[in-house]
Design a protein around this motif. Sequence first.
Motif, PDB file in Angstrom:
ATOM      1  N   PHE A 148     -20.663 101.017  -5.502  1.00  0.00           N
ATOM      2  CA  PHE A 148     -19.941 100.061  -4.651  1.00  0.00           C
ATOM      3  C   PHE A 148     -18.842  99.423  -5.491  1.00  0.00           C
ATOM      4  CE2 PHE A 148     -19.649  95.724  -2.655  1.00  0.00           C
ATOM      5  CZ  PHE A 148     -19.097  96.149  -1.454  1.00  0.00           C
ATOM      6  N   ASP A 153     -14.346  96.302  -1.803  1.00  0.00           N
ATOM      7  CA  ASP A 153     -15.521  96.470  -0.939  1.00  0.00           C
ATOM      8  C   ASP A 153     -15.600  97.891  -0.382  1.00  0.00           C
ATOM      9  OD1 ASP A 153     -16.345  93.818  -1.286  1.00  0.00           O
ATOM     10  OD2 ASP A 153     -15.087  93.122   0.362  1.00  0.00           O
ATOM     11  N   LEU A 155     -17.605 101.421  -0.431  1.00  0.00           N
ATOM     12  CA  LEU A 155     -18.854 102.092  -0.760  1.00  0.00           C
ATOM     13  C   LEU A 155     -18.580 103.585  -0.907  1.00  0.00           C
ATOM     14  CD1 LEU A 155     -21.949 101.954  -1.148  1.00  0.00           C
ATOM     15  CD2 LEU A 155     -22.149 102.399   1.326  1.00  0.00           C
ATOM     16  N   PRO A 207     -19.503  96.534   3.375  1.00  0.00           N
ATOM     17  CA  PRO A 207     -18.319  97.271   2.887  1.00  0.00           C
ATOM     18  C   PRO A 207     -17.220  97.303   3.930  1.00  0.00           C
ATOM     19  CG  PRO A 207     -20.083  98.782   3.492  1.00  0.00           C
ATOM     20  CD  PRO A 207     -20.669  97.407   3.558  1.00  0.00           C
TER      21      PRO A 207
END
Length: 246
Positions: A148, A153, A155, A207
């Motif tokens: 991550f 943000d 993933l 995310p």
Amino acid sequence: METRIDEIANAIFRFSTFVPEIEAPAGLTFNQFLVLGDEPLLFHTGPRRLFPLVRDAVSRLMPVERLRWITFGHYEADECGSMNEWLAVAPRAEVAHGMTGCNVSLIDMADRTPRVLADGEIIDLGSRRVRYLDTPHVPHGWEAGLIFEETTDTLLCGDLFTQYGNGPALTEGDIVGPAIAAEDTACFSALNPGMGATIRRLAALTPRTLALMHGPSFAGDSPAALAALADDYDRRVRLAAQEVGL
């Protein structure tokens, strides 16, 4: 074959090679992701036969010898088949993975000793921070883990949401339906009772972007997509249990 380059989040680049003969006529994309920073990180190496294409694509963004970190979802040819080729061209690069992946495979198979990552451990790339997440058996492989990237943000979600075809680099469209269809076709996941909970833990990270290894990256409601995928795996686990009388 050719390898496309697209920026799917700030300073995160997707390298995508479409292989039409896999599950023809739909085909399958193989994606790697470069996170730029003071210590650049490559997530997925691609198989050895794709190494020249991916190396040349990376070289269009930075000298390949600057690569500092190599990591991937699990030990499999399309995830890490060319890791030693990358270690050869990037003398400062280290493979980094979780304890199981390192102890079972990478300490022996990598040409340089890998860095063992604990669940939740941070690698500071300079202007970027990536967090390693253990996800055993999700979607397959007991050594599975994801990354991550905390600044954007994003993933980097490996084989989750695998789908066939050669779609756009980035989409806000449906990625859950195509992933369910691909699972119906290939049955590639290691169904286990913890799958839904593991995927919901990823959704809790909220995310903004999902970087798929096989399919387009996703910039829609990522937590909702992860929750829907978790629900489908829960359904599959229940059906499998019923079939064996549990």
